[in-house]
Design a protein around this motif. Sequence first.
Motif, PDB file in Angstrom:
ATOM      1  N   LYS B  35       1.051  -1.148  -0.042  1.00 19.19           N
ATOM      2  CA  LYS B  35       0.046   0.043   0.013  1.00 19.19           C
ATOM      3  C   LYS B  35       0.927   1.176   0.021  1.00 19.19           C
ATOM      4  O   LYS B  35       1.925   1.285   0.577  1.00 19.19           O
ATOM      5  CB  LYS B  35      -1.062   0.080   1.147  1.00 19.19           C
ATOM      6  CG  LYS B  35      -0.325  -0.246   2.279  1.00 19.19           C
ATOM      7  CD  LYS B  35      -1.513  -0.128   3.727  1.00 19.19           C
ATOM      8  CE  LYS B  35      -0.957   0.021   4.972  1.00 19.19           C
ATOM      9  NZ  LYS B  35      -2.066   0.047   5.990  1.00 19.19           N
ATOM     10  N   SER B  38      -0.384   4.936   4.781  1.00 16.17           N
ATOM     11  CA  SER B  38      -1.462   4.751   5.725  1.00 16.17           C
ATOM     12  C   SER B  38      -2.716   5.265   5.583  1.00 16.17           C
ATOM     13  O   SER B  38      -2.963   6.517   5.869  1.00 16.17           O
ATOM     14  CB  SER B  38      -1.096   4.772   7.158  1.00 16.17           C
ATOM     15  OG  SER B  38       0.140   4.286   7.405  1.00 16.17           O
ATOM     16  N   LEU B  39      -3.751   4.662   4.861  1.00 14.50           N
ATOM     17  CA  LEU B  39      -4.867   5.393   4.505  1.00 14.50           C
ATOM     18  C   LEU B  39      -5.856   4.468   5.282  1.00 14.50           C
ATOM     19  O   LEU B  39      -6.191   3.156   4.844  1.00 14.50           O
ATOM     20  CB  LEU B  39      -5.120   5.769   2.989  1.00 14.50           C
ATOM     21  CG  LEU B  39      -4.649   6.898   2.539  1.00 14.50           C
ATOM     22  CD1 LEU B  39      -4.764   6.752   1.045  1.00 14.50           C
ATOM     23  CD2 LEU B  39      -5.045   8.123   3.130  1.00 14.50           C
ATOM     24  N   GLU B  40      -7.142   4.897   5.697  1.00 11.66           N
ATOM     25  CA  GLU B  40      -8.173   4.280   6.448  1.00 11.66           C
ATOM     26  C   GLU B  40      -8.893   3.470   5.320  1.00 11.66           C
ATOM     27  O   GLU B  40      -9.231   2.271   5.412  1.00 11.66           O
ATOM     28  CB  GLU B  40      -9.121   5.171   7.082  1.00 11.66           C
ATOM     29  CG  GLU B  40     -10.406   4.379   7.938  1.00 11.66           C
ATOM     30  CD  GLU B  40     -11.247   5.453   8.297  1.00 11.66           C
ATOM     31  OE1 GLU B  40     -11.031   6.692   8.200  1.00 11.66           O
ATOM     32  OE2 GLU B  40     -12.295   4.872   8.987  1.00 11.66           O
ATOM     33  N   GLN B  41      -9.051   3.953   3.887  1.00 14.18           N
ATOM     34  CA  GLN B  41      -9.704   3.215   2.947  1.00 14.18           C
ATOM     35  C   GLN B  41      -9.001   1.966   2.646  1.00 14.18           C
ATOM     36  O   GLN B  41      -9.466   1.083   2.339  1.00 14.18           O
ATOM     37  CB  GLN B  41      -9.875   3.875   1.532  1.00 14.18           C
ATOM     38  CG  GLN B  41     -10.570   5.495   1.723  1.00 14.18           C
ATOM     39  CD  GLN B  41      -9.972   6.508   2.246  1.00 14.18           C
ATOM     40  OE1 GLN B  41      -9.175   6.631   3.259  1.00 14.18           O
ATOM     41  NE2 GLN B  41     -10.485   7.719   1.912  1.00 14.18           N
TER      42      GLN B  41
END
Lengths: 252, 316
Positions: B35, B38-41
Amino acid sequence: MKKQHLLRLLAVIIGAWYCACAHDAWGQHVFMLNPESGVADIRKVKEGLDAYFRTQGISATTYVFANAVDFEDSVERLHPDIAIVASYYAQFRQDRFRWNVLLAGHNNQQKTFHKILIASEKFSDIAALKNKSIATVPFGLPEIVPGKLTMQEIRAVTVSKDIDAIMALGFEQVDAAIVTAESFEKLRAINPEVADKLYILQELPPIAYPVVVGFPESPNVESLARALTTISESGQAKSPLRFLGITGFVQE
Amino acid sequence: MMKKQILFFTWWIIAGYVCIPRTAMSAEPVYAIIKSASLEQMDHVIAGFSESLPGASMRILNLEGRSNTRKIREFLQKEQPSLIICLGMLATTSTLTVEKTRPVLFAMTLDHFRFSESPQENVTGISMEIPPESLFTQFRILAPDIRAIGVPHHPAMPHAYIENAARAAKRLGITLISIEITSPREMLRALKRSALPFDSLWMVPDAKLYNQTTQTLPKLIKFSATNKKPLLAFSESFLKAGALFSISIDYRSLGSQLALLSRRILEDHVSPKDIPPMPPIGTFTVLNTDVARTLWGDGFDETEYEVDKFYPETTD
Protein backbone atom coordinates in the motif's frame (compact mmCIF):
# COMPACT_ATOMS: atom_id res chain seq x y z
CA MET A 1 -13.08 -25.21 60.42
CA LYS A 2 -16.39 -23.51 60.90
CA LYS A 3 -14.67 -20.14 60.72
CA GLN A 4 -13.12 -21.11 57.38
CA HIS A 5 -16.53 -22.03 55.96
CA LEU A 6 -17.98 -18.76 57.15
CA LEU A 7 -15.16 -16.77 55.60
CA ARG A 8 -15.59 -18.60 52.32
CA LEU A 9 -19.32 -17.95 52.35
CA LEU A 10 -18.71 -14.30 53.11
CA ALA A 11 -16.26 -14.06 50.20
CA VAL A 12 -18.84 -15.57 47.84
CA ILE A 13 -21.54 -13.16 49.06
CA ILE A 14 -19.23 -10.13 48.72
CA GLY A 15 -18.15 -11.32 45.28
CA ALA A 16 -21.73 -11.75 44.10
CA TRP A 17 -22.71 -8.37 45.54
CA TYR A 18 -19.72 -6.72 43.85
CA CYS A 19 -20.60 -8.31 40.50
CA ALA A 20 -24.22 -7.21 40.80
CA CYS A 21 -23.19 -3.64 41.70
CA ALA A 22 -20.61 -3.46 38.93
CA HIS A 23 -23.12 -4.72 36.36
CA ASP A 24 -25.65 -2.20 37.56
CA ALA A 25 -23.13 0.63 37.53
CA TRP A 26 -22.18 -0.17 33.97
CA GLY A 27 -25.85 -0.38 33.00
CA GLN A 28 -27.46 -3.18 31.09
CA HIS A 29 -25.87 -4.74 28.06
CA VAL A 30 -27.62 -5.25 24.75
CA PHE A 31 -25.81 -7.11 21.97
CA MET A 32 -26.64 -6.90 18.28
CA LEU A 33 -25.54 -9.23 15.52
CA ASN A 34 -27.10 -9.19 12.09
CA PRO A 35 -24.95 -10.67 9.33
CA GLU A 36 -27.46 -9.38 6.76
CA SER A 37 -26.55 -5.78 7.52
CA GLY A 38 -23.76 -3.63 6.27
CA VAL A 39 -21.49 -1.96 8.79
CA ALA A 40 -21.47 1.60 7.47
CA ASP A 41 -23.23 3.34 10.32
CA ILE A 42 -22.51 1.23 13.39
CA ARG A 43 -21.99 4.24 15.65
CA LYS A 44 -25.38 5.68 14.76
CA VAL A 45 -27.02 2.29 15.34
CA LYS A 46 -25.47 1.98 18.79
CA GLU A 47 -26.21 5.57 19.78
CA GLY A 48 -29.75 5.29 18.46
CA LEU A 49 -30.60 2.23 20.54
CA ASP A 50 -28.90 3.60 23.67
CA ALA A 51 -30.91 6.81 23.29
CA TYR A 52 -34.12 4.87 22.75
CA PHE A 53 -33.62 2.90 25.97
CA ARG A 54 -32.96 6.17 27.82
CA THR A 55 -36.37 7.44 26.70
CA GLN A 56 -37.79 4.31 28.31
CA GLY A 57 -35.95 5.05 31.57
CA ILE A 58 -33.37 2.31 31.04
CA SER A 59 -29.62 2.80 31.13
CA ALA A 60 -28.39 0.30 28.57
CA THR A 61 -25.23 0.03 26.49
CA THR A 62 -25.54 -1.43 23.02
CA TYR A 63 -22.72 -3.36 21.37
CA VAL A 64 -22.98 -3.95 17.63
CA PHE A 65 -20.92 -6.84 16.30
CA ALA A 66 -19.73 -7.40 12.77
CA ASN A 67 -19.20 -11.14 13.16
CA ALA A 68 -20.19 -14.12 15.27
CA VAL A 69 -16.67 -14.74 16.63
CA ASP A 70 -16.46 -11.32 18.30
CA PHE A 71 -20.05 -11.65 19.47
CA GLU A 72 -19.42 -14.99 21.16
CA ASP A 73 -16.15 -13.91 22.79
CA SER A 74 -17.89 -10.87 24.22
CA VAL A 75 -20.83 -12.86 25.57
CA GLU A 76 -18.36 -14.69 27.82
CA ARG A 77 -16.73 -11.44 28.89
CA LEU A 78 -19.58 -8.97 29.27
CA HIS A 79 -22.55 -11.18 30.15
CA PRO A 80 -25.19 -9.30 28.17
CA ASP A 81 -28.81 -9.20 29.28
CA ILE A 82 -30.43 -9.53 25.89
CA ALA A 83 -29.29 -9.81 22.28
CA ILE A 84 -30.90 -8.92 18.98
CA VAL A 85 -29.65 -11.46 16.49
CA ALA A 86 -30.46 -12.94 13.09
CA SER A 87 -33.23 -15.52 13.49
CA TYR A 88 -31.18 -18.39 12.08
CA TYR A 89 -28.29 -17.51 14.36
CA ALA A 90 -30.60 -17.58 17.40
CA GLN A 91 -31.60 -21.10 16.44
CA PHE A 92 -28.05 -22.18 15.62
CA ARG A 93 -26.66 -21.08 19.00
CA GLN A 94 -29.66 -22.04 21.18
CA ASP A 95 -27.86 -24.96 22.85
CA ARG A 96 -24.75 -22.98 23.65
CA PHE A 97 -26.30 -19.87 25.19
CA ARG A 98 -29.62 -21.37 26.38
CA TRP A 99 -31.32 -18.12 25.47
CA ASN A 100 -35.05 -17.63 25.12
CA VAL A 101 -36.59 -16.02 22.08
CA LEU A 102 -38.70 -13.17 23.46
CA LEU A 103 -39.64 -11.01 20.49
CA ALA A 104 -39.69 -11.41 16.73
CA GLY A 105 -38.84 -8.62 14.33
CA HIS A 106 -41.30 -7.63 11.64
CA ASN A 107 -41.30 -5.31 8.67
CA ASN A 108 -44.73 -3.74 8.38
CA GLN A 109 -46.20 -6.85 10.03
CA GLN A 110 -44.37 -9.25 7.70
CA LYS A 111 -42.29 -11.66 9.82
CA THR A 112 -40.21 -13.09 7.00
CA PHE A 113 -38.44 -11.79 3.92
CA HIS A 114 -37.61 -13.45 0.65
CA LYS A 115 -34.48 -13.38 -1.41
CA ILE A 116 -34.08 -14.49 -4.97
CA LEU A 117 -31.14 -15.86 -6.87
CA ILE A 118 -30.86 -14.10 -10.21
CA ALA A 119 -28.52 -14.94 -13.05
CA SER A 120 -27.92 -14.28 -16.69
CA GLU A 121 -29.48 -16.66 -19.19
CA LYS A 122 -26.30 -18.70 -19.59
CA PHE A 123 -27.00 -20.32 -16.21
CA SER A 124 -30.09 -22.49 -16.23
CA ASP A 125 -29.09 -24.84 -13.44
CA ILE A 126 -28.16 -24.05 -9.82
CA ALA A 127 -25.43 -26.68 -9.84
CA ALA A 128 -23.68 -24.74 -12.60
CA LEU A 129 -23.11 -21.90 -10.12
CA LYS A 130 -20.65 -23.95 -8.06
CA ASN A 131 -17.33 -22.11 -7.89
CA LYS A 132 -18.87 -19.13 -9.69
CA SER A 133 -19.05 -15.56 -8.49
CA ILE A 134 -22.21 -14.36 -6.78
CA ALA A 135 -22.68 -10.77 -5.64
CA THR A 136 -24.66 -10.35 -2.46
CA VAL A 137 -25.06 -8.20 0.59
CA PRO A 138 -23.67 -10.06 3.63
CA PHE A 139 -25.59 -13.34 3.59
CA GLY A 140 -25.65 -15.10 6.93
CA LEU A 141 -27.14 -18.45 5.99
CA PRO A 142 -24.61 -21.19 5.21
CA GLU A 143 -26.91 -22.71 2.58
CA ILE A 144 -28.15 -20.61 -0.32
CA VAL A 145 -30.42 -23.24 -1.80
CA PRO A 146 -30.81 -26.02 0.81
CA GLY A 147 -29.27 -29.23 -0.39
CA LYS A 148 -28.14 -27.70 -3.66
CA LEU A 149 -25.81 -24.76 -3.12
CA THR A 150 -23.86 -23.57 -0.07
CA MET A 151 -21.91 -20.38 0.57
CA GLN A 152 -18.73 -22.51 0.69
CA GLU A 153 -19.32 -23.64 -2.87
CA ILE A 154 -19.50 -20.20 -4.42
CA ARG A 155 -17.25 -17.18 -4.69
CA ALA A 156 -19.14 -14.45 -2.90
CA VAL A 157 -18.48 -10.81 -3.68
CA THR A 158 -19.89 -8.72 -0.89
CA VAL A 159 -21.62 -5.43 -1.59
CA SER A 160 -23.56 -3.11 0.71
CA LYS A 161 -26.73 -2.77 -1.37
CA ASP A 162 -28.80 -5.01 -3.63
CA ILE A 163 -28.60 -2.48 -6.44
CA ASP A 164 -24.81 -2.95 -6.64
CA ALA A 165 -25.22 -6.71 -6.86
CA ILE A 166 -27.78 -6.43 -9.68
CA MET A 167 -25.74 -3.87 -11.63
CA ALA A 168 -22.60 -6.04 -11.26
CA LEU A 169 -24.54 -8.93 -12.75
CA GLY A 170 -25.98 -6.69 -15.47
CA PHE A 171 -22.43 -5.66 -16.43
CA GLU A 172 -21.31 -9.31 -16.38
CA GLN A 173 -18.82 -8.71 -13.58
CA VAL A 174 -20.31 -11.63 -11.65
CA ASP A 175 -22.25 -14.76 -12.61
CA ALA A 176 -25.25 -14.37 -10.29
CA ALA A 177 -26.66 -12.22 -7.50
CA ILE A 178 -28.71 -12.78 -4.34
CA VAL A 179 -31.13 -9.89 -3.78
CA THR A 180 -34.65 -9.21 -2.59
CA ALA A 181 -37.45 -9.44 -5.12
CA GLU A 182 -38.38 -5.82 -4.27
CA SER A 183 -34.93 -4.57 -5.25
CA PHE A 184 -35.07 -6.44 -8.53
CA GLU A 185 -38.48 -5.00 -9.36
CA LYS A 186 -37.31 -1.51 -8.38
CA LEU A 187 -34.41 -1.82 -10.80
CA ARG A 188 -36.71 -3.15 -13.53
CA ALA A 189 -38.80 0.00 -13.23
CA ILE A 190 -35.75 2.27 -13.49
CA ASN A 191 -33.47 0.35 -15.83
CA PRO A 192 -35.46 -2.30 -17.73
CA GLU A 193 -32.61 -2.84 -20.20
CA VAL A 194 -30.39 -4.31 -17.47
CA ALA A 195 -33.21 -6.18 -15.72
CA ASP A 196 -34.44 -7.83 -18.91
CA LYS A 197 -31.07 -9.53 -19.40
CA LEU A 198 -31.47 -11.32 -16.07
CA TYR A 199 -33.92 -13.84 -14.72
CA ILE A 200 -34.91 -15.42 -11.43
CA LEU A 201 -33.11 -18.74 -11.18
CA GLN A 202 -34.53 -19.64 -7.77
CA GLU A 203 -36.67 -18.10 -5.07
CA LEU A 204 -34.88 -18.79 -1.80
CA PRO A 205 -36.67 -20.08 1.32
CA PRO A 206 -38.20 -17.34 3.51
CA ILE A 207 -35.93 -15.95 6.22
CA ALA A 208 -37.42 -14.72 9.51
CA TYR A 209 -36.38 -11.21 10.57
CA PRO A 210 -34.03 -10.80 13.55
CA VAL A 211 -35.26 -11.80 16.99
CA VAL A 212 -34.68 -10.61 20.56
CA VAL A 213 -33.26 -13.28 22.86
CA GLY A 214 -32.84 -13.13 26.63
CA PHE A 215 -29.93 -14.68 28.53
CA PRO A 216 -31.20 -16.95 31.32
CA GLU A 217 -28.96 -15.48 34.06
CA SER A 218 -30.04 -11.88 33.54
CA PRO A 219 -32.62 -10.27 35.83
CA ASN A 220 -33.21 -7.44 33.32
CA VAL A 221 -34.57 -9.44 30.41
CA GLU A 222 -38.22 -8.60 30.92
CA SER A 223 -37.84 -4.84 31.29
CA LEU A 224 -35.58 -4.60 28.23
CA ALA A 225 -37.87 -6.74 26.10
CA ARG A 226 -40.90 -4.75 27.25
CA ALA A 227 -39.19 -1.54 26.17
CA LEU A 228 -38.52 -2.99 22.72
CA THR A 229 -42.16 -3.90 22.09
CA THR A 230 -42.97 -0.21 21.66
CA ILE A 231 -39.99 0.69 19.47
CA SER A 232 -40.92 2.34 16.17
CA GLU A 233 -39.19 4.08 13.31
CA SER A 234 -39.58 7.55 14.71
CA GLY A 235 -36.74 9.42 16.40
CA GLN A 236 -33.67 7.66 17.73
CA ALA A 237 -34.78 4.17 16.88
CA LYS A 238 -34.67 4.73 13.13
CA SER A 239 -31.03 3.67 12.68
CA PRO A 240 -31.09 0.47 14.73
CA LEU A 241 -34.31 -0.63 13.05
CA ARG A 242 -32.85 0.06 9.61
CA PHE A 243 -29.77 -1.92 10.60
CA LEU A 244 -32.03 -4.86 11.41
CA GLY A 245 -34.23 -4.38 8.35
CA ILE A 246 -37.39 -4.20 10.46
CA THR A 247 -40.03 -1.72 11.57
CA GLY A 248 -40.70 -3.15 15.05
CA PHE A 249 -41.02 -6.23 17.27
CA VAL A 250 -43.91 -8.45 18.28
CA GLN A 251 -44.19 -10.99 21.11
CA GLU A 252 -42.97 -14.40 20.04
CA MET B 1 32.24 -39.22 15.47
CA MET B 2 28.56 -40.12 15.92
CA LYS B 3 27.96 -36.86 17.80
CA LYS B 4 29.52 -34.90 14.94
CA GLN B 5 27.24 -36.59 12.41
CA ILE B 6 24.15 -35.81 14.47
CA LEU B 7 25.21 -32.18 14.80
CA PHE B 8 25.88 -31.99 11.07
CA PHE B 9 22.42 -33.36 10.16
CA THR B 10 20.70 -31.13 12.69
CA TRP B 11 22.47 -28.13 11.20
CA TRP B 12 21.31 -29.07 7.69
CA ILE B 13 17.70 -29.55 8.82
CA ILE B 14 17.65 -26.12 10.51
CA ALA B 15 19.37 -24.45 7.56
CA GLY B 16 16.94 -26.08 5.15
CA TYR B 17 13.94 -24.92 7.20
CA VAL B 18 15.19 -21.36 7.29
CA CYS B 19 16.13 -21.17 3.62
CA ILE B 20 13.10 -22.77 1.99
CA PRO B 21 10.64 -20.05 1.01
CA ARG B 22 7.38 -20.17 2.94
CA THR B 23 5.34 -20.71 -0.21
CA ALA B 24 7.35 -23.81 -1.02
CA MET B 25 6.59 -25.32 2.39
CA SER B 26 2.90 -24.68 2.19
CA ALA B 27 0.40 -25.21 -0.59
CA GLU B 28 -1.47 -22.10 0.53
CA PRO B 29 -0.71 -19.03 -1.58
CA VAL B 30 0.83 -15.98 0.01
CA TYR B 31 -0.70 -12.64 -0.96
CA ALA B 32 1.56 -9.60 -0.82
CA ILE B 33 -0.31 -6.35 -0.31
CA ILE B 34 1.70 -3.23 -0.99
CA LYS B 35 0.00 0.00 0.00
CA SER B 36 1.14 3.50 -0.85
CA ALA B 37 0.42 5.01 2.55
CA SER B 38 -1.50 4.62 5.80
CA LEU B 39 -5.02 5.32 4.63
CA GLU B 40 -8.22 4.18 6.30
CA GLN B 41 -9.71 3.32 2.91
CA MET B 42 -6.82 0.94 2.24
CA ASP B 43 -7.48 -0.79 5.55
CA HIS B 44 -11.10 -1.25 4.47
CA VAL B 45 -9.89 -2.87 1.23
CA ILE B 46 -7.66 -5.26 3.18
CA ALA B 47 -10.52 -6.08 5.57
CA GLY B 48 -12.85 -6.79 2.64
CA PHE B 49 -10.20 -8.98 1.02
CA SER B 50 -9.63 -11.08 4.14
CA GLU B 51 -13.39 -11.42 4.74
CA SER B 52 -13.81 -12.89 1.28
CA LEU B 53 -10.73 -15.10 1.58
CA PRO B 54 -10.81 -16.10 5.25
CA GLY B 55 -7.52 -17.51 6.44
CA ALA B 56 -5.61 -16.14 3.45
CA SER B 57 -1.95 -15.71 4.18
CA MET B 58 -1.34 -11.99 3.72
CA ARG B 59 1.86 -9.98 4.05
CA ILE B 60 1.52 -6.22 4.04
CA LEU B 61 4.09 -3.59 3.11
CA ASN B 62 3.37 0.09 3.72
CA LEU B 63 5.45 2.45 1.58
CA GLU B 64 4.43 5.36 3.84
CA GLY B 65 4.21 7.75 0.92
CA ARG B 66 7.76 7.17 -0.37
CA SER B 67 8.79 5.26 -3.45
CA ASN B 68 11.27 2.63 -2.38
CA THR B 69 11.94 -0.07 -4.95
CA ARG B 70 14.70 -1.64 -2.84
CA LYS B 71 12.28 -2.12 0.03
CA ILE B 72 9.74 -3.69 -2.33
CA ARG B 73 12.35 -5.99 -3.86
CA GLU B 74 13.49 -7.18 -0.42
CA PHE B 75 9.91 -7.64 0.71
CA LEU B 76 9.01 -9.74 -2.32
CA GLN B 77 12.23 -11.73 -2.04
CA LYS B 78 11.50 -12.52 1.59
CA GLU B 79 7.81 -13.31 1.31
CA GLN B 80 7.79 -15.03 -2.09
CA PRO B 81 4.11 -14.22 -2.74
CA SER B 82 2.01 -15.96 -5.36
CA LEU B 83 0.21 -12.72 -6.16
CA ILE B 84 0.79 -9.04 -5.42
CA ILE B 85 -1.92 -6.48 -4.74
CA CYS B 86 -0.96 -2.81 -5.04
CA LEU B 87 -3.15 -0.21 -3.38
CA GLY B 88 -2.57 3.27 -4.76
CA MET B 89 -0.61 4.80 -7.61
CA LEU B 90 2.74 4.92 -5.80
CA ALA B 91 2.57 1.26 -4.80
CA THR B 92 1.60 0.23 -8.33
CA THR B 93 4.22 2.22 -10.23
CA SER B 94 6.98 1.25 -7.81
CA THR B 95 6.08 -2.45 -7.80
CA LEU B 96 5.81 -2.69 -11.57
CA THR B 97 9.39 -1.53 -11.97
CA VAL B 98 10.67 -4.51 -9.98
CA GLU B 99 8.10 -7.24 -10.64
CA LYS B 100 7.74 -8.51 -14.20
CA THR B 101 6.46 -12.07 -13.81
CA ARG B 102 4.22 -12.67 -10.82
CA PRO B 103 0.60 -11.47 -11.14
CA VAL B 104 0.09 -7.89 -9.97
CA LEU B 105 -3.37 -6.47 -9.25
CA PHE B 106 -3.80 -2.73 -8.92
CA ALA B 107 -6.60 -0.85 -7.16
CA MET B 108 -7.24 2.68 -5.88
CA THR B 109 -5.20 3.91 -8.82
CA LEU B 110 -6.27 6.84 -10.96
CA ASP B 111 -5.35 6.80 -14.63
CA HIS B 112 -5.03 3.03 -14.69
CA PHE B 113 -4.74 3.02 -18.49
CA ARG B 114 -1.02 3.53 -18.22
CA PHE B 115 -0.73 0.07 -16.62
CA SER B 116 -3.44 -1.74 -18.51
CA GLU B 117 -2.04 -0.60 -21.85
CA SER B 118 1.54 -1.37 -20.86
CA PRO B 119 3.31 -4.35 -22.37
CA GLN B 120 3.58 -6.04 -18.98
CA GLU B 121 1.42 -9.13 -19.17
CA ASN B 122 1.35 -9.80 -15.45
CA VAL B 123 -0.86 -6.81 -14.64
CA THR B 124 -4.58 -6.25 -14.27
CA GLY B 125 -6.78 -4.60 -11.68
CA ILE B 126 -9.81 -2.61 -10.72
CA SER B 127 -10.30 0.92 -11.98
CA MET B 128 -11.59 3.87 -9.96
CA GLU B 129 -14.42 4.67 -12.37
CA ILE B 130 -17.89 3.60 -11.34
CA PRO B 131 -19.80 2.89 -14.58
CA PRO B 132 -22.00 5.92 -15.46
CA GLU B 133 -24.99 3.63 -15.94
CA SER B 134 -24.67 2.55 -12.31
CA LEU B 135 -24.40 6.20 -11.23
CA PHE B 136 -27.47 7.30 -13.17
CA THR B 137 -29.51 4.25 -12.12
CA GLN B 138 -28.92 5.07 -8.46
CA PHE B 139 -29.58 8.77 -9.07
CA ARG B 140 -32.84 7.84 -10.78
CA ILE B 141 -33.89 5.59 -7.90
CA LEU B 142 -33.37 8.56 -5.60
CA ALA B 143 -34.96 11.13 -7.87
CA PRO B 144 -37.30 9.29 -10.28
CA ASP B 145 -38.39 12.47 -12.09
CA ILE B 146 -35.04 13.40 -13.56
CA ARG B 147 -35.02 13.49 -17.34
CA ALA B 148 -32.03 15.66 -18.24
CA ILE B 149 -28.74 15.99 -16.36
CA GLY B 150 -26.51 19.01 -16.90
CA VAL B 151 -22.82 18.21 -16.69
CA PRO B 152 -20.48 21.20 -16.46
CA HIS B 153 -16.93 20.33 -17.52
CA HIS B 154 -13.77 21.92 -18.80
CA PRO B 155 -13.20 21.51 -22.58
CA ALA B 156 -10.03 19.56 -21.73
CA MET B 157 -12.09 16.77 -20.19
CA PRO B 158 -11.85 13.74 -22.52
CA HIS B 159 -14.78 13.72 -24.93
CA ALA B 160 -14.93 9.94 -24.68
CA TYR B 161 -15.77 10.22 -20.99
CA ILE B 162 -18.75 12.50 -21.60
CA GLU B 163 -19.89 10.57 -24.70
CA ASN B 164 -19.74 7.26 -22.86
CA ALA B 165 -21.77 8.75 -20.00
CA ALA B 166 -24.29 10.20 -22.48
CA ARG B 167 -24.82 6.77 -24.03
CA ALA B 168 -25.34 5.23 -20.58
CA ALA B 169 -27.81 7.96 -19.66
CA LYS B 170 -29.72 7.45 -22.91
CA ARG B 171 -30.30 3.78 -22.05
CA LEU B 172 -32.18 5.04 -18.98
CA GLY B 173 -34.14 7.59 -20.97
CA ILE B 174 -32.06 10.44 -19.57
CA THR B 175 -30.48 13.14 -21.72
CA LEU B 176 -27.02 14.26 -20.69
CA ILE B 177 -26.48 17.95 -21.40
CA SER B 178 -22.80 18.78 -21.84
CA ILE B 179 -21.99 22.30 -20.59
CA GLU B 180 -18.47 23.39 -21.47
CA ILE B 181 -16.94 25.86 -19.03
CA THR B 182 -13.83 27.47 -20.47
CA SER B 183 -13.27 29.91 -17.65
CA PRO B 184 -14.35 29.30 -14.04
CA ARG B 185 -15.80 32.83 -13.98
CA GLU B 186 -18.37 31.72 -16.56
CA MET B 187 -19.80 28.90 -14.45
CA LEU B 188 -23.03 30.57 -13.34
CA ARG B 189 -23.65 32.27 -16.68
CA ALA B 190 -23.08 29.04 -18.59
CA LEU B 191 -25.46 27.11 -16.35
CA LYS B 192 -28.15 29.76 -16.74
CA ARG B 193 -27.74 30.05 -20.50
CA SER B 194 -27.51 26.37 -21.35
CA ALA B 195 -29.06 25.87 -24.78
CA LEU B 196 -30.90 22.80 -23.56
CA PRO B 197 -32.87 22.63 -20.32
CA PHE B 198 -31.84 20.25 -17.56
CA ASP B 199 -33.48 19.29 -14.26
CA SER B 200 -30.48 17.98 -12.33
CA LEU B 201 -26.69 18.29 -12.23
CA TRP B 202 -23.70 15.96 -12.22
CA MET B 203 -20.38 17.04 -10.81
CA VAL B 204 -17.66 15.06 -12.60
CA PRO B 205 -14.10 14.60 -11.28
CA ASP B 206 -12.67 17.44 -13.39
CA ALA B 207 -9.57 18.82 -11.68
CA LYS B 208 -9.31 21.72 -14.13
CA LEU B 209 -12.78 22.94 -13.29
CA TYR B 210 -13.02 22.15 -9.60
CA ASN B 211 -10.01 23.10 -7.55
CA GLN B 212 -9.16 25.51 -4.76
CA THR B 213 -8.21 28.35 -7.08
CA THR B 214 -11.21 28.25 -9.42
CA GLN B 215 -13.91 28.45 -6.70
CA THR B 216 -16.43 26.95 -9.09
CA LEU B 217 -17.93 24.47 -6.63
CA PRO B 218 -19.70 27.10 -4.47
CA LYS B 219 -21.21 28.53 -7.67
CA LEU B 220 -22.44 25.13 -8.77
CA ILE B 221 -23.92 24.43 -5.33
CA LYS B 222 -25.59 27.86 -5.24
CA PHE B 223 -27.12 27.28 -8.67
CA SER B 224 -28.33 23.84 -7.60
CA ALA B 225 -29.98 25.19 -4.43
CA THR B 226 -31.52 28.30 -6.01
CA ASN B 227 -32.97 26.42 -8.96
CA LYS B 228 -33.88 23.27 -7.03
CA LYS B 229 -31.82 21.02 -9.28
CA PRO B 230 -30.47 17.99 -7.39
CA LEU B 231 -26.70 17.66 -7.61
CA LEU B 232 -24.92 14.31 -7.89
CA ALA B 233 -21.30 14.45 -6.69
CA PHE B 234 -18.47 11.94 -6.91
CA SER B 235 -17.39 12.20 -3.27
CA GLU B 236 -19.06 12.41 0.11
CA SER B 237 -16.92 15.44 0.96
CA PHE B 238 -19.05 17.63 -1.34
CA LEU B 239 -22.21 16.99 0.66
CA LYS B 240 -21.05 19.32 3.39
CA ALA B 241 -20.89 22.06 0.77
CA GLY B 242 -24.47 21.34 -0.35
CA ALA B 243 -24.57 18.51 -2.90
CA LEU B 244 -27.62 16.25 -2.57
CA PHE B 245 -26.16 12.84 -3.25
CA SER B 246 -22.74 11.27 -3.64
CA ILE B 247 -21.73 7.96 -5.12
CA SER B 248 -18.20 6.77 -4.52
CA ILE B 249 -16.41 3.44 -4.21
CA ASP B 250 -17.20 1.05 -1.35
CA TYR B 251 -13.67 0.06 -0.31
CA ARG B 252 -14.65 -3.04 1.65
CA SER B 253 -16.44 -4.31 -1.42
CA LEU B 254 -13.37 -3.43 -3.50
CA GLY B 255 -11.38 -5.80 -1.28
CA SER B 256 -13.95 -8.53 -1.89
CA GLN B 257 -13.66 -7.93 -5.63
CA LEU B 258 -9.86 -8.19 -5.44
CA ALA B 259 -10.27 -11.53 -3.67
CA LEU B 260 -12.46 -12.73 -6.53
CA LEU B 261 -9.91 -11.58 -9.10
CA SER B 262 -7.11 -13.31 -7.17
CA ARG B 263 -8.99 -16.59 -7.23
CA ARG B 264 -9.51 -16.34 -10.97
CA ILE B 265 -5.77 -15.99 -11.43
CA LEU B 266 -4.50 -18.47 -8.84
CA GLU B 267 -7.23 -21.12 -8.84
CA ASP B 268 -8.57 -20.92 -12.39
CA HIS B 269 -5.11 -20.19 -13.81
CA VAL B 270 -6.32 -17.32 -15.96
CA SER B 271 -3.49 -15.04 -17.00
CA PRO B 272 -3.82 -11.37 -15.93
CA LYS B 273 -3.36 -10.37 -19.55
CA ASP B 274 -6.64 -12.12 -20.35
CA ILE B 275 -8.54 -10.21 -17.68
CA PRO B 276 -9.21 -6.62 -18.68
CA PRO B 277 -9.27 -4.10 -15.84
CA MET B 278 -12.77 -4.03 -14.40
CA PRO B 279 -14.83 -1.27 -12.86
CA PRO B 280 -15.57 -1.34 -9.13
CA ILE B 281 -18.74 -3.25 -8.22
CA GLY B 282 -19.58 -1.82 -4.83
CA THR B 283 -20.69 1.76 -4.33
CA PHE B 284 -20.97 3.89 -1.22
CA THR B 285 -23.89 6.29 -1.37
CA VAL B 286 -24.56 9.24 0.92
CA LEU B 287 -27.70 11.37 0.92
CA ASN B 288 -27.78 14.91 2.28
CA THR B 289 -31.05 14.98 4.22
CA ASP B 290 -30.99 18.76 4.72
CA VAL B 291 -30.77 19.35 0.97
CA ALA B 292 -33.35 16.63 0.33
CA ARG B 293 -35.84 18.43 2.61
CA THR B 294 -35.16 21.71 0.81
CA LEU B 295 -35.76 20.08 -2.56
CA TRP B 296 -38.67 17.84 -1.72
CA GLY B 297 -40.24 19.56 1.28
CA ASP B 298 -41.36 18.09 4.57
CA GLY B 299 -42.78 15.03 2.82
CA PHE B 300 -39.25 13.69 2.46
CA ASP B 301 -38.90 10.48 4.48
CA GLU B 302 -35.39 9.10 4.73
CA THR B 303 -36.60 5.60 5.62
CA GLU B 304 -37.71 5.22 2.01
CA TYR B 305 -34.16 5.45 0.69
CA GLU B 306 -31.64 2.63 0.61
CA VAL B 307 -28.36 4.48 0.96
CA ASP B 308 -25.22 3.67 2.91
CA LYS B 309 -25.22 6.84 4.95
CA PHE B 310 -27.17 9.97 5.66
CA TYR B 311 -25.56 13.37 6.02
CA PRO B 312 -25.47 15.05 8.50
CA GLU B 313 -24.83 12.14 10.84
CA THR B 314 -26.88 13.29 13.79
CA THR B 315 -28.92 11.02 15.99
CA ASP B 316 -32.35 12.57 15.88
